[in-house]
Structure formats: C-alpha cells, structure tokens
Design an enzyme around this catalytic site. Structure first.
Site, PDB file in Angstrom:
ATOM      1  N   ASP A  33       0.839  -1.416  -0.467  1.00  0.00           N
ATOM      2  CA  ASP A  33      -0.066   0.046  -0.120  1.00  0.00           C
ATOM      3  C   ASP A  33       0.796   1.510   0.080  1.00  0.00           C
ATOM      4  OD1 ASP A  33       0.860  -0.261   2.416  1.00  0.00           O
ATOM      5  OD2 ASP A  33      -0.778   0.668   3.755  1.00  0.00           O
ATOM      6  N   GLU A  34       0.234   2.432  -0.076  1.00  0.00           N
ATOM      7  CA  GLU A  34       0.615   3.650  -0.177  1.00  0.00           C
ATOM      8  C   GLU A  34       2.309   3.824  -0.846  1.00  0.00           C
ATOM      9  OE1 GLU A  34      -2.098   5.302   4.140  1.00  0.00           O
ATOM     10  OE2 GLU A  34       0.327   4.618   4.213  1.00  0.00           O
ATOM     11  N   VAL A  35       2.558   3.339  -2.104  1.00  0.00           N
ATOM     12  CA  VAL A  35       3.571   4.198  -2.755  1.00  0.00           C
ATOM     13  C   VAL A  35       3.750   5.376  -3.425  1.00  0.00           C
ATOM     14  CG1 VAL A  35       5.053   3.218  -5.084  1.00  0.00           C
ATOM     15  CG2 VAL A  35       4.272   1.206  -3.318  1.00  0.00           C
TER      16      VAL A  35
END
Length: 852
Positions: free
Chosen positions: A515-517
């Site tokens: 997540d959240e790259v």
C-alpha cells in the site's frame, strides 16, 4: 623547555580553557517543555496556532543559539514560526526540528522562552501534539539529549461535532438495563442457545473424559481450571459430576455442541478446533465473579448450545513496526483473541520505522532496522519516530523478536488455534529494510566483496527519482526493477518458512504489504530503464508494480503459499474519461491472492472498493477503516487518543458493521458529520458471487499512537468483542430487515443486550482473565436537569462516582445514585469491578484530562 615551546603550551591551555568555557553547562534534563494550543481557528482558517514553552529549572542560563530541538509529529507545519524567533523544518518522515534565530533570547534560571508555530490542520485531540522533543547541540550534532518533563496542556475545543458529556448522556439514555439473569451467558452469541434451569457444580475434583486427539484442548481446560481454583486440576478427579469431551463427526470443522446439565458437561465437535471453541464457550458460561479469586466450587448454569462461526477468517492485525509490543503482550492479546474465538493474528512486522523479526540470514535487518535514536545518516540505526526519543532506551521504538521469541509466539498461538500471518511490507513502507541493506552493502564493500555487497541491495545507488510518501518519507520505497530485490525477498521468505517449520506452526500465506507507494518512484532509476528495454510490455514506471507482484506470487506458489496484500496489490491503474482510477486487475484475479481491503473512507470515492475486488474474483478480508480500525479515536474529544483521518470509531461502529452491505448503516462521514447518502449512488453492491469471496473480517491496530501495552489494550478492548460478535455470530435480523423503522428497533434491542453483556459479564471477566486487560472505560454522560446534574453510563454494570471539591473521583469517592446539586464543580467518573477509572466528565462540559 625553550621560550617558544612555553608560549605554545600556554596558548593551547588558554584555547582549551576558552573551548571548555564556551561549551554549554546546562543539563538538558533541567529543561521542561509544555505544548499548548493558542488558537484553533487561526486567521479564520482550518489551522492551529500552537506553542511550546521551554522552562529552565537549572542554575545555568540556556543559550539563545547553538542548539536545535528535534521532535516528532504526525501533523505538518508552516516553516516560519509566527513568533519569529525560530524555524520549523521537516527532516524526513515525522521528524522535525526547531532552530532558533537571532530573535530568540537566552533563558535564565527559573525563566521560560516560547516558540509559536502554525499547524496546517486544527487540533482535535491530545495525540495531535508534538511528541517527545529532545536537544542537540550544534557543537555535537550526532548526539541527542533527552529533556525533562514534556507536558501536553489541555484545552477547551469548540469545533463542530465535539462530543461533550451532555451528548454522551443523550446517547446513553437509549440503553436499557437488562437483568443479569436475562442475558445470554455464552459469548460471542451462539447460533442456538437455551437455558434449561439448574446448575452444574464445578470443583477441582472434576473428572474429565476425552479422546486422545483432544489431549491439547483438554490440557488447556485444565490450565484454566487450575487458575480458577488456585490449585492443580488434572481432570483425573473422583467427582461424580464430570466433563465429557467427545467426537461428533456430523459437525463442521469449527462447529461444536455444548450441553450442561446438573450432572454432566458435554462438549462435542468433529475437530480439535471445534472442541477448543466449545471449551471457550464453557469458560464464558462461568460467572465472571469466579475469575476474581480462587473458589472451592463454581455454579455453572445449565444450557444447550449448538454453534459454528459465520466467517472462517476472524482476525486482528497488530502493527509492531511503528511501535513495538513485547512477546508477553502479544501472547496476552492471543489469550483475549482465543477466548472470543478469533483465529488469525496478522503481525505487521516491518515498516519504515522498524524491522521487528530476526531473519538469521540477514542480521543487519535487526542490527540496524530494530533500533531508533538520534542519527544524521541512518547508517547504524533508524531516526526517532512517533516520539521514540534520542536513544535506544525507549522500548516502543527499539526492539525485535528473536528467532526464539517468534517461535514461542507461534507455538503459543498454534496451541490456541490461531494462525499467525507475517507481513513484510514491500515495496513501500520499507525504509528500515532499505537502510539495513545499505549498511550491509557498506560492510561487505569495505571487506572487498563487491558482488556480495550488491546481492541484497534494495535500491539503485544511481536512482535520482524524487517522491514523498503519505507519511512524508523520501527514501522508503524498494526498487523493484533490480535483481537484488528478488534475492532479498526469497531469502526473507526462506527464513520465515524455516521459522514456522521449526515451530510446527501452519503457514498458508505471507503478506507483502503493497500500500501507499507514492507517485514519482523508479522514474529516474537506471535499473528501471534497463528492465523496460528488455520487457516491452512495461510502458511506464508504474507498470513494474505488476511485474513485481507477479514474481512474488510465483515465488510463493513454488513454496505452496498464497500471496496476501493490501488492496493496491489487486488493482490496475487506468483512466475513465481522462480521470485516473483503479479497477480490479484481471491478471491476478484467479491466482488465489488474498486482499485485505481497508480503504472505504466515506466521501473519498472508494467506498465500494472491497466489493469491487470481491465481485472481480479476489478473496477479500474486510478491514474497513470506517468500522474496523482500532487505532481511530473513539469520538471527537480532546481526551480521546488516536487518529481520525478515516473515521471516528466507537464500539458501536464495530457492532453495527454489516459485512455484506456496509453502506446501509453508514450514518456519519469521516468528520463525524451526518452523511450525504448520495456518495453511494453508482457504487457497486456486493453480488452473490462476491459474497462467496469475502473470507471474513479483520480489526486493525496501527501503532503510531500506541506506545505501551496498556495503550494497546485500551485501543483494542472492548472493541475486540464487537469484532468477535460480527465475525462469529450469525447475520443479525436488523442487517437484513428492509423496513428502516423495524430495522432500527431490532438493532436497538440487540445493542442493549450487547451493552449489558459487556458491562455485566465480559468486562468483569477481562479484568482478571490472563492477568487482566486495561480495556477502555467510557466517560459518563452528564446533563443539567432543573438545577441538578444527572449522569448515566454506556455499559450497564459499571459504577459512577463523583466529587464536589474539584478533585478527580477515585475508587473511594461517593457513588452516584441519583441527581446531584448543580452548584460548584462536580466531576463524574466510571469505575469497574477492579477499581479502575475512566476519563472524567466535568459538569459544565469543560475539557477533561487526557489519559496520557
């Protein structure tokens, strides 16, 4: 000695004396800092003017310059302090610094100095304060010094949606007191439950008969009975009233039957796990008072129970990377999970701020990645995060599970039929791993082994890509286009598989985050350009994402494992009418991947993401931020800890969650304001096929604000019981009732019963079970009626005490039994059967003291 030599010596002595005199003589421990809110609507904007006050308690003067104060904060700031005497600078992640300028004046003994600065958002609760400031002298930039006390000053907020004692009173008044003998005495609620009258007398001499395959479960029962009676219980007793543990092949894998008559207790199931759950139900059937002190005998009510779980996946996700929880605390959590029949512990073991599991093949992961303290370069350890301070003494910031620790956790969980899923975050949230492998590279390069040094590097040393993650890091993403990344992933996987094998623990899946790259990663990586040239299907840097997870999936399949990840792993980035959007990635839909879906923030546009993935063929675990995040604040009040970016989550949000239609009970948005139901227009509903892909539910505790075992328990309990009820109990009638009035009535009845069970049975039990849990106690509701204060409480069974002298109520204060005269200062507080108190409600509805 000649004259020139004497002159040189004299000069050196004078220089040394001058240098010593110029060094600060103040002890940093003699400095205290107070943080406060000055204006929470500064310049009529959604921003806060805040301040720190530095007080000098030493006998020396604190200088006007030559130092910096470092601190952590989850909020962002405007760079120039409004007082004009210092600058606020963001360094990396949540680490900031204050640097004084020429307008900052020295602080003499007994005096104070002040720095005001602007937070880019308003302050809602005390966890919005800066965290654990420490001092660094300019002359010694690599050394951080802990200060004296740090105080968060309470204030009276006025923002919309504030939950005050009168609001709580009106919420609580809908809860009816239900007589104890009318409550269901097995929890979570069984599929079928009938009280048949009479009691079974349980004594230490009880005889227990069981089949050999249930030996482990029987031993767990003996251990619990030994604690209850304060003497060894072996099950080889002589009492005529006994317990029979037997096989019933007709029952499902996790199903059981429990029969209690005056002469016998019978627990049957087709599997050891079914027997285990029958034993847990028997334990909740035992009166909670029995757990307070050893007894000679216990009266257990007679019942007939037939039961099985609604969902096969009933999980808790615990983040031990941001802030560490020791082995004993994890095992205590496992005890609580097992009692309420949760069967999966998802351990978030790695992140930007810490690597918490020993990987024997790569010792730098713990030597570097498990330690936090002041550093200029992260070469020997990670920087402070979440208030962990300048050195390694903070056990929330520094720590990891040794191989022996983790094996012990695995065995403990396995004995209680709980699977432990390890999460290794990649490719984002990976700074701890990246810096650890950088250190390994430097060590081996210095030894002359260039090839060995490059074997596990997680970044291209010539990558010039620029990015900033959601948590403000600019160097936390693994480069997935370099071969050494895959060598690293294989080695970590192999060591994990070996750990589980040694522990004799099941391992079905490894969670690889995802997540959240942030945007901008890999774009200027030479390795990406090289990979792109040999893989024409990769058009943009973002496409390497699918390449990465395809390779990880293949690696795990060779080992007989499934790939788990956060929802982004199963999403394909595309465009609709020129607007960027995400859809389920058809390439992975039939690969058996498991997606934990958290993002359904109401009003942000992804409300139906979990349903899209399930309808699209992915196996989905609902980890919805709107209803299942333990780390979200209970409600909008300064004294309630936790974040609130996704929602405010009281226990009612867990209890009211409808897994197959969570739109139905959505009533407020992420700010706590009444929801505009138009946000659900056009959103996907869950199809019957999609329902078959919902594996279960998961409550998640992200640990940025969790600095101790006590705070972990405060955030998780008693919400965990509402999670267990929704994951285990059958679909309630109110969830499927189409008439909204009737649905509300059914829900209120169910809610009343749950609140009474919680307050009168399960919380009194949890106060003593497994050493006792520090669960959250609610603040009383208080309202002024005709010149008198009237109080109530959310959980029937708790005791309200009050004071009229301005002091906080304690376990000896007067018990509230009726209206109290409204003159003067009156404070109310709820207490449990162990004498623990919750937050204080002050009549007049002023801000209360936070539970720091």
């Amino acid at each position: 000695m000649n004259r020139l030599a004497i002159l040189i010596v004299a000069l050196l002595v004078n220089v040394k004396a001058f240098t010593k005199a110029a060094e600060p003589t103040i002890n940093p421990r003699d400095l205290t800092i107070t943080w406060e809110v000055v204006d929470n609507n500064y310049q009529n904007k959604q921003q806060a003017l805040t301040a720190i006050t530095i007080t000098n308690h030493s006998k020396a003067t604190f200088p006007s310059n030559g130092w910096k104060l470092y601190f952590n904060s989850s909020r962002n700031f405007i760079a120039d302090a409004t007082s004009g005497n210092a600058r606020v600078e963001q360094l990396n992640g949540d680490l900031y610094s204050f640097t004084p300028n020429t307008k900052f004046t020295e602080i003499k003994p007994g005096e104070s100095g002040r720095i005001e600065f602007i937070c880019e958002s308003i302050v809602v609760n005390f966890t919005d304060a800066i965290e654990n400031p420490y001092l660094v002298w300019d002359a010694e930039p690599a050394k951080g010094y802990a200060l004296g006390d740090f105080v968060v000053k309470s204030f009276n907020p006025t923002y919309p949606g504030l939950i005050t004692p009168d609001v709580l009173f009106n919420q609580n008044k809908t809860i009816e007191d239900i007589p104890y003998n009318k409550l269901v005495k097995v929890f979570p609620t069984p599929v079928s439950y009938q009280e048949t009258g009479g009691n079974f007398t349980l004594t230490p001499a009880v005889d227990v008969t069981y089949e050999p395959e249930y030996n482990g479960e029987a031993n767990s029962l003996f251990a619990d009975l030994t604690k209850l009676f304060g003497k060894p219980v072996t099950g080889k007793g002589t009492a005529s009233k006994g317990i029979l543990i037997a096989k019933d092949a007709s029952l499902g894998a996790e199903a059981y039957k429990l029969s209690v008559t005056p002469n016998k207790v019978t627990i049957t199931a087709s599997t050891p796990v079914g027997i285990f759950y029958g034993i847990q139900s028997f334990k909740t059937l035992i009166p909670p008072s029995a757990w307070t002190k050893p007894a000679s005998s216990i009266q257990v009510p007679c019942v007939e129970v037939t039961d099985q779980p609604r969902f096969g996946h009933r999980a808790v996700m615990l983040d031990v990377a941001r802030n560490f929880q020791n082995k004993a605390e994890v095992m205590k959590l496992i005890d609580g999970m097992a009692l309420y029949k949760l069967n999966t512990l998802h351990l978030h073991l790695t992140d930007d701020e810490g690597w918490r599991i020993e990987i024997p093949s790569l010792p730098e992961l713990n030597a570097i990645g498990s330690k936090r303290g002041h550093t200029l370069d992260s070469k020997t350890h990670l920087p402070p995060s979440h208030g962990s301070g300048p050195d390694f003494s903070n056990t929330a910031g520094t720590g990891f599970y040794t191989k022996a620790d983790y094996i012990e956790i695995l065995k403990y969980a396995t004995d209680r039929h709980i699977n432990v899923i390890p999460e290794i975050e990649a490719p984002g949230h990976a700074r701890a791993a990246i810096k650890a492998m950088d250190a390994r590279y430097e060590r081996m390069l210095a030894a002359g082994d260039k090839a060995g040094a490059e074997k596990y590097l997680l970044r291209d040393l010539n990558d010039k890509s620029q990015y900033r993650s959601v948590q403000y890091w600019n160097d936390n993403v693994i480069d997935v286009s370099i071969p050494s990344t895959y060598a690293f992933m294989e080695t970590v996987t192999n060591d994990l598989v070996a750990l589980y094998k040694q522990a004799g623990a099941p391992l079905e899946t490894i969670h690889f985050g995802g997540d959240e790259v942030p945007a901008g990663v890999w774009e200027k990586s030479p390795s990406w350009l090289t990979l792109k040239a040999s893989h024409p299907e990769l058009k943009e840097a973002r496409d390497v994402w699918y390449y990465f997870y395809g390779r990880l999936n293949d690696m795990l399949k060779k080992r007989g494992l499934a790939l788990s990840g956060w929802e982004e792993v199963g999403l394909l980035k595309t465009s609709v009418d020129g607007q960027s959007t995400y859809v389920p990635n058809p390439a992975f839909a039939n690969e058996g991947m498991r997606m934990d879906v958290w993002n359904n923030v109401l009003g942000d546009g992804q409300e139906d993401l979990a349903y899209k993935l399930a309808n699209g063929g992915y196996k989905v675990v609902l980890t919805c931020v709107t209803n299942l995040y333990f780390d979200m604040a209970n409600y909008k009040s300064f004294d309630e800890p936790g974040y609130y970016w996704g929602a405010y989550l009281g226990i009612d949000k867990f209890f009211s969650f409808i897994p197959f239609d969570y739109f139905k009970n959505a009533d407020v948005d992420k700010s706590g304001q009444p929801i505009n139901r138009a946000i659900f227009t056009g959103k996907q509903r869950l199809t019957d096929y999609g329902k078959s892909n919902i594996l279960g539910l998961q409550g998640a505790l992200w640990a940025e604000t969790v600095k101790s075992g006590e705070r972990m328990e405060y955030m998780i309990f008693p919400k965990l019981l509402a999670l267990a009820e929704r994951a285990w109990a059958k679909d309630p009638e109110w969830a499927n009732e189409k008439n909204p009035v009737k649905s509300k009535e059914l829900y209120q009845d169910d809610w009343n019963h749950f609140m009474n069970v919680l307050g009168k049975r399960e919380l009194p039990r949890l106060n003593y079970y497994s050493g006792g849990f520090d669960f959250r106690l609610p603040k009383p509701g208080v309202i002024n009626q005709g010149g008198q204060y009237v109080a109530n409480i959310q959980y029937p069974g708790l005791t309200i005490r009050y004071t009229t002298n301005g002091k906080e109520p304690d376990a000896k204060s007067k018990i509230y039994t009726g209206p109290v005269d409204a003159s003067g200062v009156v404070k109310f507080r709820a207490f449990d059967n162990k004498g623990r108190g919750g937050n204080v409600a002050e009549a007049g509805f002023e801000s209360t003291k936070p539970a720091l």
